[in-house]
Every structure is written in C-alpha cells, then in structure tokens.
Design a protein around this motif. Structure first.
Motif, mmCIF file in Angstrom:
data_model
loop_
_atom_site.group_PDB
_atom_site.id
_atom_site.type_symbol
_atom_site.label_atom_id
_atom_site.label_comp_id
_atom_site.label_asym_id
_atom_site.label_seq_id
_atom_site.Cartn_x
_atom_site.Cartn_y
_atom_site.Cartn_z
ATOM 1 N N CYS A 234 50.814 11.129 20.168
ATOM 2 C CA CYS A 234 51.270 12.087 20.811
ATOM 3 C C CYS A 234 52.548 12.878 19.970
ATOM 4 O O CYS A 234 53.074 13.929 20.524
ATOM 5 C CB CYS A 234 51.864 11.604 22.133
ATOM 6 S SG CYS A 234 53.220 10.552 22.173
ATOM 7 N N CYS B 151 52.425 4.871 22.147
ATOM 8 C CA CYS B 151 53.927 4.648 21.654
ATOM 9 C C CYS B 151 54.342 3.085 21.758
ATOM 10 O O CYS B 151 55.142 2.940 21.321
ATOM 11 C CB CYS B 151 54.927 5.532 22.690
ATOM 12 S SG CYS B 151 54.485 7.356 22.391
ATOM 13 N N CYS C 158 54.681 8.669 16.766
ATOM 14 C CA CYS C 158 53.585 8.055 17.345
ATOM 15 C C CYS C 158 52.617 8.924 17.004
ATOM 16 O O CYS C 158 52.634 10.205 17.211
ATOM 17 C CB CYS C 158 53.719 8.253 18.739
ATOM 18 S SG CYS C 158 52.106 7.893 19.786
ATOM 19 N N GLY D 209 56.154 8.197 25.495
ATOM 20 C CA GLY D 209 55.130 9.438 25.451
ATOM 21 C C GLY D 209 53.611 9.449 25.970
ATOM 22 O O GLY D 209 53.193 9.999 26.505
ATOM 23 N N CYS D 210 53.210 8.125 25.392
ATOM 24 C CA CYS D 210 51.679 7.790 25.622
ATOM 25 C C CYS D 210 51.565 6.446 25.714
ATOM 26 O O CYS D 210 52.364 5.615 25.086
ATOM 27 C CB CYS D 210 50.728 8.818 24.783
ATOM 28 S SG CYS D 210 50.689 8.103 22.930
HETATM 29 ZN ZN LIG Z 1 52.523 8.309 21.820
#
Ligand SMILES: [Zn+2]
Ligand SMILES: [Zn+2]
Lengths: 332, 173
Positions: free
Chosen positions: B75, B93, B72, B89-90
C-alpha cells in the motif's frame, strides 16, 4: 416485524441486551482509510454478494438515508457513532428485526454485529460466527498466524471481537458504587461505562460492560469472563435492590416517576431516561404492572434522532420533547 | 486545539459522540476525558487509537526507527504515515512493520500471540502442515528404532523418505 429488543431473554430484570461485534478485513484490499470511494463500494458489494441467498439482509448505501435515519441507527446502537459520522463509501447490511447489522467500510471492511435481548452471549456469538463463516467461504480474510484477524486499528487484532452487555443498575448507581466497580472490572480486562449519555452521568442507569482485549484470548474465554462478571454485577444489583425495596422513599420515587411519565406534556431525553429507569425498577420489583418489553422499547426508541426519524421530519428540541411526552403517555 | 471542556489544556483526545440527535466530535484534554468517562481506551470498537499512537511514538522515536524510509510494498505506507494517520494501511503493513508495532501491541493487549478462531483457508493449511509434521515424526521414530535394531536396510529406506518429505516442505515455503 418485532425488533430484537421486544423479546425478553435471561436475567432481563437487569440485563437489557447482549451484543457481539466482529471486525474483519478482506485480504486483497487495503484497509478503508486507504481506499477511494469506488473501491469501498466494490468491497461493500463483495460482502453483500457473499451473503446473498444465505442471510436475509437488506443492503443500504448510507448516502441514501437521511441524517435523522442514520443518527437514529446510532442512537439505537445498531451502528457506531463513527459509522454515522460520514456516509461516503459506507453501506449497511441489516436484518429486518435489526438483530443483525453489518457496517461496511467503517474502520474495517466488515464490522459484523449481532444483538440479543437479555443475557445471551452464547447465542449472539453462534449467530455472528455462522455469518462470519458464510462470508469467509466466499472471501479471503486478512489474517496472520501470530496476530490473528488483521484490523485497521491494532487494538482489535486477534479475535477482532468485542462482546458487551447493557445492564440496568439503578440500585448500585443510587448507592454510588459504580465508580469503584468500574475500576475493579477494568483490572479484570473489562470496561464498564454509561451506555447512553456521558460517561459520568449516564442516562437511565444503563451501563455497558465489554471486553477490552482481543489478542491472546480466545472468543470463548473472553465471553466466559464477560458472562461471569455480568452475573456478579447482576447479583450485586439484586441485593442492593433488595435492601432498598421496602423503603418508603424508594416506593415514593417509583410512583412519582410513573405519575410524571403518565401525565407530563414535555419530556427531555434526560428526564425521560431518569424516570423510566425508576419505573423499570418498580416493574421488576412488582410495584408497578408495566410490561418490561414496553419499557425496553421506549428506552431505545425515544432518543432525539429516533423521534425525528419516526415522525419523518426534523423537530426542534422543544417540539421533540412534546412528541416524546405524547408517545410515553400513549404507551404507558 | 484547546480542550472544549476546561478551555485550558491542549486537547489530546478526540471522541465522536451523539448529542441531541447529531453526531459531533468532542476535543478533550486527558484529564477532562477521564472525568467525563472517556478514559478507557475502548469506549467502543473505534476508540481514540490515533491519539494513543502519536503519544507512543514521538518524533525522536520515529526518527530513530527510520520511520520515513521503509515502506509497505503493497500500500506504500511508511511507518510515519501510519503514526500520522493513526491507522495501519493494509494487511501487509503488519508484516513490514511487525517489529516496530510489537511493543505497542504488548502494551495494548498484554499479549502478542493470537489464540482463538482461525479462518477457513488457514485452518486447512494448518491441518495439512500438522499432518505433514506428524508423518515426519512417525518416520523419524521408525528410523530411530531401525537404527537401534541395526536394521540398516530399512533405515536407509526411511532416511530417503524423510529427505523427500522435508524437501517438499521447503519448496512449499
Ligand atoms: Zn501496507
Ligand atoms: Zn480539559
């Protein structure tokens, strides 16, 4: 200040409480597991500031609370067990009546929760929705047109909503019907499990019914579905209660429970919950003249850590059981 | 780690719970989890998703997905990181690993398209897009009519307008 559970609400012979939870994340920050403590606190303060002047909420960093205070919040279902398990970088926004609580940097940046007495999914959702909009006016959410609100666990994608009701089902439990009911409702996209204690032998015949799926179903459809099933379970519980109402055995069990609660000097959580469940049933059937508010309040406030928090120090299990019996005698 | 309940099987389900005023973590095998009432994936908001994720994507599946190369951009998580930690993760993602996650989403939710509330900012974008679309549609209908009526002057005018609108839409993307 009255707590949320002091009110009564619809279908309060069976439905103890209603809860709506919404999971939200800020667009510009990675999810909590990828944030250091400093960034978490930054996120917490952004949310706090977004609601400043809009909602009357107290902001508390978890690390400023004692263990007993934190676990007590979890026992009363104001915060999750997960949230209570660690204090680092976590903060709580809460209204004085404990009806609104916002867990900050749990498994999502924002876990907004609204509790209502009795069955009030609509009322709980409207309040949660309002606060959600107020936050969103100031802060941009992580959202995707296909997947909806983006969450750290994909299980909460979509609406990010969990709606649940806590039901008191002593008669259905007595008839041994809960396992089959649990498997029936799971086919309808809902979960039925014990609200207190372990799943198979829940304390106090209190069961939580909640929606499982959040992607591909609207908030309204999920709430309507939950409400329909909750009302069906309530109807089944009522007819089961009707069946056993005139039995001498039932009457005996209710009065014995009441007698023990009014005179016991030592009460464990489990014994207390078993007995108060019978007393609640007796009160609803008109056998006993005990206020349902008092019973509801005792049911949520006599869990171990809540007693510790109440007396302000950590009691041993034996001391706690004595204290519990004292409180019960005093209130009944 | 062995299951705390039967002490026989490998513990695959890890559940936080409160016992006697303390938070503890229970490590259970799937049979015991079921018999203790923790079989539902959704015991609460935070359920044992990490356990499910690692059973869904075993090592071979991960290797064939090229799980350790793609990352990603925002992140830095690889798909392997996500499976290991059991957490996305975020927000980005989801975009990066959309295809890889889709079968899992289908299994969890049964559906893969959001219906329901839309945040403020998106609501406005969606409205604008909609009005842009409907304007285009009206113009196209008018163009059809003009062509049918052999009113070529008007048709040319409409065609220019449509082109203009379409190119605006593209630069927006
Ligand atoms: Zn991410
Ligand atoms: Zn086991």
């Amino acid at each position: 200040m009255n707590k949320w559970y002091i009110g009564e609400g619809d279908h309060n012979d069976i439905v103890i409480s209603t809860r709506i939870r919404l999971a939200r994340n800020l667009k510009d920050y990675p999810f909590p597991a990828r944030l250091d403590n400093k960034s978490k606190i930054k996120v917490n303060e952004l949310v706090r500031d977004a609601l400043e002047g809009r909602e009357k909420l107290d902001y508390t960093e978890l690390k400023t609370l004692t263990r007993a205070q934190i676990v007590s919040l979890a026992e009363r279902h104001i915060i999750s067990t997960e949230f209570a398990s660690s204090s680092d970088g976590r903060a709580l926004l809460m209204s004085e009546d404990e009806q609104i609580s916002i867990m900050l940097c749990e498994e999502d940046h924002i876990r907004l929760q609204v509790m209502k007495s009795g069955l009030d999914l609509q009322g709980a959702y409207e309040l949660a929705d309002r606060i959600d909009n107020e936050i969103n006016e100031k802060l941009e959410y992580a959202f995707d047109e296909r997947l909806g609100y983006l969450t750290q666990f994909p299980t909460n994608l979509g609406t990010g909503m969990r709606a649940s009701v806590v039901l008191h089902l002593p008669a259905l439990a007595e008839k041994g019907q809960l396992n089959s009911l649990a498997s029936t409702v799971s086919k309808l996209g809902l979960t039925l499990r014990g609200a207190y204690g372990d799943g198979t032998a829940p304390f106090g015949d209190l069961y939580q019914l909640s929606n499982q799926v959040s992607l591909g179903i609207s908030e309204k459809a999920a709430i309507d579905n939950l409400k329909t099933i909750a009302l069906q379970l309530a109807a089944q519980e009522r007819s089961a209660r009707e069946e056993m109402k005139d039995s001498k055995l039932t009457e005996d069990a209710v009065y014995r429970a009441y007698g023990i609660l009014k005179s016991a000097r030592i009460l464990s959580t489990k014994e207390f919950m078993t007995l108060i469940s019978r007393v609640r049933y007796g009160a609803v059937c008109g056998m006993l003249k005990v206020d349902l508010k008092t019973i509801n309040e005792l049911m949520v406030s006599l869990q171990p850590a809540t007693i510790n928090a109440f007396v302000g120090r950590t009691l041993t299990k034996d001391e706690r059981d004595v204290e519990r019996a004292n409180i019960v005698r005093d209130r009944l | 780690m062995l299951c705390q309940n039967c002490q026989k099987n490998e513990a695959t389900t890890h559940i936080k719970r409160i016992v006697n005023g303390e938070t503890t973590q229970a490590h259970l095998c799937s049979d015991c989890a079921k018999s203790l009432g923790y079989d539902s994936m959704f015991t609460d908001f935070s359920f044992n998703f990490p356990d499910m994720l690692s059973s869904f994507f075993n090592d071979t599946a991960l290797a064939s997905l090229g799980a350790h190369t793609l990352r990603c951009e925002k992140c830095g998580s690889s798909f392997g990181d996500i499976v290991r930690s059991g957490r996305i993760g975020c927000a980005d993602c989801y975009e990066t690993f959309y295809d890889k996650l889709l079968p899992l989403l289908e299994r969890v939710h049964g559906k893969t398209n959001h219906v329901g509330k839309i945040p403020n900012s998106f609501e406005e974008i969606a409205k604008e897009e909609k009005s842009e679309h409907s304007e285009l549609e009206t113009l196209r209908a008018e163009l059809d009519e003009a062509v049918k009526a052999q009113n070529y002057e008007k048709a040319a005018e409409l065609r220019d307008k449509i082109k203009e609108l379409e190119s605006e839409g593209k630069t927006d993307e």
